[in-house]
Design a protein around this motif. Structure first.
Motif, mmCIF file in Angstrom:
data_model
loop_
_atom_site.group_PDB
_atom_site.id
_atom_site.type_symbol
_atom_site.label_atom_id
_atom_site.label_comp_id
_atom_site.label_asym_id
_atom_site.label_seq_id
_atom_site.Cartn_x
_atom_site.Cartn_y
_atom_site.Cartn_z
ATOM 1 N N ALA A 79 -8.083 -2.851 68.479
ATOM 2 C CA ALA A 79 -8.722 -2.021 67.456
ATOM 3 C C ALA A 79 -8.143 -2.302 66.077
ATOM 4 O O ALA A 79 -8.846 -2.188 65.065
ATOM 5 C CB ALA A 79 -8.561 -0.546 67.815
ATOM 6 N N ALA A 80 -6.883 -2.689 66.027
ATOM 7 C CA ALA A 80 -6.230 -2.924 64.739
ATOM 8 C C ALA A 80 -6.715 -4.206 64.061
ATOM 9 O O ALA A 80 -6.608 -4.334 62.832
ATOM 10 C CB ALA A 80 -4.715 -2.978 64.929
ATOM 11 N N VAL A 81 -7.248 -5.142 64.839
ATOM 12 C CA VAL A 81 -7.628 -6.431 64.250
ATOM 13 C C VAL A 81 -9.135 -6.590 64.075
ATOM 14 O O VAL A 81 -9.575 -7.494 63.358
ATOM 15 C CB VAL A 81 -7.090 -7.610 65.100
ATOM 16 N N PHE A 82 -9.945 -5.745 64.698
ATOM 17 C CA PHE A 82 -11.386 -5.872 64.565
ATOM 18 C C PHE A 82 -11.815 -5.563 63.135
ATOM 19 O O PHE A 82 -11.328 -4.622 62.511
ATOM 20 C CB PHE A 82 -12.115 -4.931 65.524
ATOM 21 N N ARG A 83 -12.732 -6.365 62.637
ATOM 22 C CA ARG A 83 -13.297 -6.157 61.312
ATOM 23 C C ARG A 83 -14.768 -5.784 61.444
ATOM 24 O O ARG A 83 -15.419 -6.118 62.418
ATOM 25 C CB ARG A 83 -13.147 -7.432 60.460
ATOM 26 N N GLY A 84 -15.271 -5.088 60.445
ATOM 27 C CA GLY A 84 -16.656 -4.641 60.497
ATOM 28 C C GLY A 84 -17.629 -5.800 60.611
ATOM 29 O O GLY A 84 -17.492 -6.818 59.944
ATOM 30 N N SER A 85 -18.597 -5.642 61.507
ATOM 31 C CA SER A 85 -19.605 -6.679 61.698
ATOM 32 C C SER A 85 -20.885 -6.035 62.216
ATOM 33 O O SER A 85 -20.876 -4.910 62.731
ATOM 34 C CB SER A 85 -19.125 -7.734 62.707
ATOM 35 N N ALA A 86 -21.988 -6.763 62.056
ATOM 36 C CA ALA A 86 -23.266 -6.265 62.560
ATOM 37 C C ALA A 86 -23.231 -6.138 64.082
ATOM 38 O O ALA A 86 -23.790 -5.194 64.651
ATOM 39 C CB ALA A 86 -24.398 -7.207 62.124
ATOM 40 N N GLU A 87 -22.566 -7.083 64.736
ATOM 41 C CA GLU A 87 -22.469 -7.025 66.194
ATOM 42 C C GLU A 87 -21.679 -5.805 66.650
ATOM 43 O O GLU A 87 -22.042 -5.123 67.619
ATOM 44 C CB GLU A 87 -21.810 -8.295 66.727
ATOM 45 N N GLY A 88 -20.574 -5.523 65.945
ATOM 46 C CA GLY A 88 -19.769 -4.355 66.288
ATOM 47 C C GLY A 88 -20.536 -3.065 66.087
ATOM 48 O O GLY A 88 -20.445 -2.147 66.915
ATOM 49 N N ARG A 89 -21.301 -2.974 64.994
ATOM 50 C CA ARG A 89 -22.082 -1.778 64.733
ATOM 51 C C ARG A 89 -23.154 -1.588 65.811
ATOM 52 O O ARG A 89 -23.377 -0.470 66.290
ATOM 53 C CB ARG A 89 -22.743 -1.846 63.351
ATOM 54 N N ALA A 90 -23.791 -2.682 66.213
ATOM 55 C CA ALA A 90 -24.824 -2.587 67.251
ATOM 56 C C ALA A 90 -24.220 -2.154 68.587
ATOM 57 O O ALA A 90 -24.790 -1.315 69.302
ATOM 58 C CB ALA A 90 -25.524 -3.935 67.400
ATOM 59 N N ALA A 91 -23.061 -2.704 68.923
ATOM 60 C CA ALA A 91 -22.401 -2.327 70.171
ATOM 61 C C ALA A 91 -21.940 -0.873 70.129
ATOM 62 O O ALA A 91 -21.994 -0.158 71.138
ATOM 63 C CB ALA A 91 -21.208 -3.248 70.431
ATOM 64 N N LEU A 92 -21.501 -0.428 68.957
ATOM 65 C CA LEU A 92 -21.072 0.956 68.783
ATOM 66 C C LEU A 92 -22.243 1.911 69.012
ATOM 67 O O LEU A 92 -22.108 2.920 69.734
ATOM 68 C CB LEU A 92 -20.503 1.133 67.381
ATOM 69 N N GLU A 93 -23.380 1.602 68.417
ATOM 70 C CA GLU A 93 -24.558 2.445 68.603
ATOM 71 C C GLU A 93 -25.013 2.442 70.060
ATOM 72 O O GLU A 93 -25.387 3.492 70.603
ATOM 73 C CB GLU A 93 -25.687 1.949 67.692
ATOM 74 N N ALA A 94 -24.976 1.272 70.683
ATOM 75 C CA ALA A 94 -25.413 1.177 72.079
ATOM 76 C C ALA A 94 -24.489 1.946 73.022
ATOM 77 O O ALA A 94 -24.908 2.416 74.079
ATOM 78 C CB ALA A 94 -25.474 -0.299 72.504
ATOM 79 N N TYR A 95 -23.225 2.104 72.624
ATOM 80 C CA TYR A 95 -22.258 2.806 73.475
ATOM 81 C C TYR A 95 -22.308 4.322 73.270
ATOM 82 O O TYR A 95 -22.304 5.095 74.230
ATOM 83 C CB TYR A 95 -20.857 2.286 73.185
ATOM 84 N N VAL A 96 -22.361 4.751 72.001
ATOM 85 C CA VAL A 96 -22.214 6.176 71.707
ATOM 86 C C VAL A 96 -23.536 6.934 71.705
ATOM 87 O O VAL A 96 -23.626 8.060 72.237
ATOM 88 C CB VAL A 96 -21.497 6.375 70.353
ATOM 89 N N LEU A 97 -24.593 6.361 71.120
ATOM 90 C CA LEU A 97 -25.842 7.105 70.982
ATOM 91 C C LEU A 97 -26.419 7.578 72.317
ATOM 92 O O LEU A 97 -26.892 8.720 72.407
ATOM 93 C CB LEU A 97 -26.872 6.275 70.212
ATOM 94 N N PRO A 98 -26.416 6.766 73.375
ATOM 95 C CA PRO A 98 -26.910 7.287 74.657
ATOM 96 C C PRO A 98 -26.126 8.503 75.151
ATOM 97 O O PRO A 98 -26.702 9.408 75.770
ATOM 98 C CB PRO A 98 -26.740 6.095 75.608
ATOM 99 N N LEU A 99 -24.817 8.539 74.878
ATOM 100 C CA LEU A 99 -24.027 9.699 75.261
ATOM 101 C C LEU A 99 -24.458 10.932 74.475
ATOM 102 O O LEU A 99 -24.584 12.029 75.024
ATOM 103 C CB LEU A 99 -22.532 9.423 75.019
ATOM 104 N N VAL A 100 -24.689 10.739 73.174
ATOM 105 C CA VAL A 100 -25.097 11.854 72.323
ATOM 106 C C VAL A 100 -26.457 12.383 72.753
ATOM 107 O O VAL A 100 -26.652 13.608 72.900
ATOM 108 C CB VAL A 100 -25.138 11.410 70.847
ATOM 109 N N ARG A 101 -27.390 11.506 72.993
ATOM 110 C CA ARG A 101 -28.770 11.911 73.296
ATOM 111 C C ARG A 101 -28.936 12.468 74.703
ATOM 112 O O ARG A 101 -29.831 13.284 74.962
ATOM 113 C CB ARG A 101 -29.699 10.723 73.078
ATOM 114 N N SER A 102 -28.087 12.040 75.619
ATOM 115 C CA SER A 102 -28.216 12.511 76.998
ATOM 116 C C SER A 102 -27.448 13.809 77.254
ATOM 117 O O SER A 102 -27.576 14.406 78.328
ATOM 118 C CB SER A 102 -27.696 11.435 77.955
ATOM 119 N N GLY A 103 -26.661 14.229 76.289
ATOM 120 C CA GLY A 103 -25.876 15.442 76.482
ATOM 121 C C GLY A 103 -24.584 15.204 77.245
ATOM 122 O O GLY A 103 -23.927 16.158 77.678
#
Length: 211
Positions: free
Chosen positions: A62-86
């Motif tokens: 986590a300390a070495v990762f830099r912002g990227s489009a791929e990281g943002r897409a993976a973040l949305e794919a991981y968290v949003l389903p949790l948010v929407r499914s309750g």
């Protein structure tokens, strides 16, 4: 005349010489504590060390990762389903309150820590966490058994640090106490430990999932 090791040691002082004059601890007190320490080291150390290693690995990532489009897409794919499914969101504890497990999520998705923070603010995850959350589960298999069952279902990201401190304390207790034990204590303690296993098991069982 040949010299022995005593010739290189400081002169004895006091009535007891080199003997330990400290009042012995009651076997009823130290026995169960030693049983706990030995069981923790022998039965659960592999799980604790694996969890601590994984936590360190994720923190380093986590300390070495830099912002990227791929990281943002993976973040949305991981968290949003949790948010929407309750479903509960992975959290760590921050001053007694649940907080989004930003290091855990960053290491899992490849997003940067700043992307995780921005994502949490954008979707108002702070209010979501207040209603549904669970400890961030480290991806390590728990193999230690207690009474024929796994001693806990998982080890959380936060718990790894606490457990590694418990393990270090247990190891130090075993080394420091047993190596400094008086001859008259050894037999009494070891006999008590043989008969204390059931009591120690009850202690572990009572704290299953908490240690």
């Amino acid at each position: 005349m040949s010299e022995g090791i005593d010739d290189y040691l400081p002169a004895e002082k006091g009535e007891g010489g080199g003997e330990n004059l400290t009042e012995p601890l009651d076997p009823q007190v130290i026995g169960p504590l030693l049983v706990w320490a030995i069981r923790l080291v022998e039965d659960f150390a592999d799980d604790i060390l694996a969890a601590w290693t994984e936590r360190r690995r994720m923190s380093d990532l986590a300390a070495v990762f830099r912002g990227s489009a791929e990281g943002r897409a993976a973040l949305e794919a991981y968290v949003l389903p949790l948010v929407r499914s309750g479903a509960p969101l992975p959290t760590t504890e921050n001053q007694g309150s649940p907080s989004l497990a930003r290091i855990f999520i960053a290491a899992t998705t490849g997003a940067s820590l700043s992307q995780v923070d921005h994502f949490g603010s954008r979707y108002g995850l702070g209010s979501v966490l207040a209603e549904r959350h669970e400890p961030a589960r480290l991806p390590v298999e728990v193999t230690g058994l207690l009474d024929g069952r796994r001693w806990r279902e998982f080890i959380g990201f936060d718990e790894a640090g606490e457990l590694i401190r418990h393990l270090g304390t247990a190891a130090a207790l075993i080394c420091l106490y047993l190596t400094g034990m008086r001859p008259q204590e050894k037999g009494a303690e070891l006999r008590l430990m043989q008969h204390s296993t059931g009591r120690a098991d009850s202690i572990f069982a009572g704290r299953r999932g908490q240690l």
